[in-house]
Write an enzyme that holds these catalytic residues in place. Structure first.
Site, short mmCIF file in Angstrom:
data_model
loop_
_atom_site.label_atom_id
_atom_site.label_comp_id
_atom_site.label_asym_id
_atom_site.label_seq_id
_atom_site.Cartn_x
_atom_site.Cartn_y
_atom_site.Cartn_z
CB SER A 72 -27.65 -14.19 -26.62
OG SER A 72 -27.47 -15.46 -26.79
N GLY A 73 -29.13 -16.23 -24.45
CA GLY A 73 -30.05 -17.28 -24.40
C GLY A 73 -29.86 -18.56 -25.17
N GLY A 74 -28.87 -18.39 -26.30
CA GLY A 74 -28.03 -19.27 -26.99
C GLY A 74 -27.22 -20.33 -26.23
CB CYS A 107 2.18 -33.75 -40.70
SG CYS A 107 2.16 -32.98 -42.21
CE1 TYR A 108 8.58 -28.28 -39.28
CE2 TYR A 108 7.94 -28.57 -36.90
CZ TYR A 108 8.96 -28.24 -37.83
OH TYR A 108 10.06 -27.42 -37.50
N GLY A 143 2.66 -28.61 -38.54
CA GLY A 143 2.74 -27.12 -38.26
C GLY A 143 3.33 -26.64 -39.60
CE LYS A 161 -23.32 -24.37 -31.08
NZ LYS A 161 -23.49 -22.69 -30.82
CG HIS A 218 -2.97 -34.05 -40.59
ND1 HIS A 218 -2.40 -33.11 -39.45
CD2 HIS A 218 -2.37 -33.56 -41.79
CE1 HIS A 218 -1.44 -32.35 -40.08
NE2 HIS A 218 -1.59 -32.59 -41.15
CG ASP A 261 -21.93 -20.95 -28.24
OD1 ASP A 261 -22.24 -22.23 -28.08
OD2 ASP A 261 -21.74 -20.50 -29.37
CB SER A 262 -24.26 -16.58 -24.05
OG SER A 262 -25.60 -16.68 -24.43
CD GLU A 267 -4.43 -33.95 -36.58
OE1 GLU A 267 -3.96 -35.23 -37.09
OE2 GLU A 267 -3.74 -33.03 -37.08
#
Ligand code: XMP
Length: 515
Positions: free
Chosen positions: A225-227, A84-85, A57, A371, A171, A229-230, A173
């Site tokens: 959109s055909g991408g 960390c924090y 943080g 992604k 970190h 994500d959508s 991660e």
């Protein structure tokens, strides 16, 4: 068996890396949830995690208003890993001492493991880690020992193995920490005794459940959109609420060859989703007439998209929700600890301005994912590979690849050339290995000779780049034979083009798109 029985709780102290922790836990095939660090002891007990990770943080435990943790969380008998924090909180609560470090440590450091620890099982004695801190531990809490150090952090890892409390100054991660995943696996598998049993499949079910909870009996619109994500959002929503989802695909006249047909085929015929295809080609092209400024083109396309979408929505009648494919990297988090550490999250909307204008509530089922996780989710739901592996395509489409004024004729020239490039890149087995490959139509004419006649025609630039996030990019060293074939085909098959150039600029200083 309930796969959510074995779960990890991540308590968020406002780190920009909190979602990376969640993502790494999912990579370990374990279910996790993120909750604010103020989550009550009662909630935590009910949640019954097998392990708790305290995130990093921006604050310092030395500040008066620093976000704290109910000390009793450390007495639940559940293993805790403070990062960390998170490690400084552990130390502070257990009466160790945290002081400002003589120098802020930011970036890569060499971690040296000096003591045996289950956390470092199978971890090299020396490895690179990612640091980002201003405070450091100057005295260990009672019963703790220090197990690793770096040049600037004499205490880079601490533990109380009997109470199962662990802390890391770095970190694990973050990708730059070489052994990060191994360390988290050790915590989860060996210290929390959680088995890797959770799968992407469970994420599909979980997300569908969440959508149903949020939407209830409501109706949802989705701008498709055909991408990647959508498309994944549409399929998820369809699985969750079926007929109550309506997707709208707007043909803005600046799409590539066959795109509209492909989307209609995939979503109507393959997935049986309610899909409205709006032909708004003339409307967009009229507005784009004589516009040469790239930002102006973007604005016109964005605004016209909103107008058309709103009209369609009005025509369709009552819809309360708008589904969007916002991903975690699109989400800009700003965390305020004033008046309680509640996270104020601003999101960047892919379909700019729509939800506010239309008073629609947002459904963003991908907002905690990265992604590659979205791709995995799509694969899990049988979204065709063609969609999943699609190269990115900008919202303003071919309008920013026809340099200068956008006309139907020039778009047609570009479309043909672009199709040849994509076909050849695919045939060479390179499509999935390249971030983006496309044609650009230049606003100059050059002299050529065809047959015995002089020509004075257009130039196509070929652009092919590799990138991991679009922020930086390098031009791809395509084989000469392939370049030759693309050039020959474009000049022979596309009327109005007599020259092809290859763009060999990297980003920076060039951008990926020419406009
Ligand atoms: P640049 O040209 O800035 O592009 O190097 C980086 C990435 O973003 C895409 N791009 C856009 N995407 N709307 C979008 O949705 C836009 O206005 C836009 N401009 C660029 C580009 O294709 C590349 O992947």
């Amino acid at each position: 068996m309930d796969l959510h029985e074995q779960k990890i709780l991540i308590l968020d102290f406002g780190s920009q890396y909190t979602q990376n922790i969640a993502r790494k836990v999912r990579e370990c095939q374990v279910y996790c949830e993120i909750h604010p660090c103020t989550w009550s002891l009662e909630n935590i007990r009910q949640f019954a995690p097998k392990g708790i990770i305290l995130s990093g943080g921006p604050a310092s435990v030395l500040e008066r208003e620093a976000p704290l943790l109910d000390r009793r969380v450390l007495e639940l008998g559940v293993p805790v890993l403070g990062i960390c924090y998170g490690m400084q909180i552990l130390t502070h609560l257990l009466m160790g001492r945290v002081d400002p470090a003589p120098e802020r440590e930011f970036g890569r450091a060499e971690l040296m493991v000096k003591e045996f620890s289950h956390l470092f099982d199978g971890v090299r004695n020396k490895s690179t880690v990612w640091m980002s801190h201003g405070d450091r531990i100057s005295r260990l809490p009672e019963g703790f020992r220090s197990t690793a150090f770096t040049d600037n952090s004499p205490i880079a890892a601490i533990e109380h193995p009997i109470h199962k409390l662990y802390g890391l100054q770095f970190h694990p991660e973050v990708v730059h920490t070489q052994e990060g995943l191994r360390i988290l696996q050790n915590f989860i598998y060996k210290i929390c005794n959680v088995r890797p049993e959770w799968k992407m499949e469970s994420l599909v079910d979980f997300t569908i459940e969440q959508i149903r909870k949020q939407v209830g009996n409501g109706k949802v619109l989705c701008a498709l959109s055909g991408g990647v994500d959508s498309s994944v959002v549409a399929v998820l929503l369809h699985k969750a609420i079926g007929e109550r989802l309506t997707c709208i695909f707007i043909d803005n006249g600046v799409l590539r060859t066959g795109e509209r047909q492909k989307v209609a085929e995939t979503f109507r015929e393959h997935f049986h989703i309610n899909l409205i295809v709006v032909d708004a080609i003339d409307r967009f092209l009229d507005k784009l007439k004589d516009v040469v400024d790239p930002e102006q083109k973007r604005k016109i396309i964005g605004n016209t998209f909103i107008e058309v979408f709103e009209e369609e929505a009005r025509r369709l009648g009552e819809h309360e929700f708008l589904a969007q494919g916002t991903l975690y990297p699109d989400v800009i988090e700003s965390v305020s600890f004033k008046g309680g550490p509640s996270a104020v999250i601003k999101s960047h909307h892919n379909v700019g301005g729509l939800p506010e204008k239309m008073h629609l509530k947002l459904v963003e089922p991908l907002r905690e994912l990265f992604k590659d996780e979205v791709r995995a989710l799509g694969r899990e739901m049988d979204v065709p590979d063609e969609v999943i592996s699609r190269q990115p395509f900008p919202g303003p489409g071919l309008a920013i690849r026809v340099i200068g004024a956008v006309t139907k004729e020039r778009l047609d020239i570009l479309r043909l050339a672009d199709k040849i490039i994509l076909d050849e890149i695919k045939a060479a087995g390179l499509y999935k290995k390249i971030w983006q490959s496309f044609a650009v139509l230049l606003p100059v004419k050059t002299v050529g000779v065809m047959g015995d006649a002089r020509t004075y025609e257009n130039v196509i630039a070929l652009r092919a780049v590799n990138s991991t996030d679009g922020m930086t990019a390098d031009w791809v060293h395509l084989p000469y034979e392939l370049l030759g074939r693309i050039s020959n085909r474009i000049i022979n098959e596309v009327q109005g083009v007599n020259r092809v150039c290859y763009d060999i600029s990297s980003k920076p200083p060039g951008t990926i798109e020419w406009e």
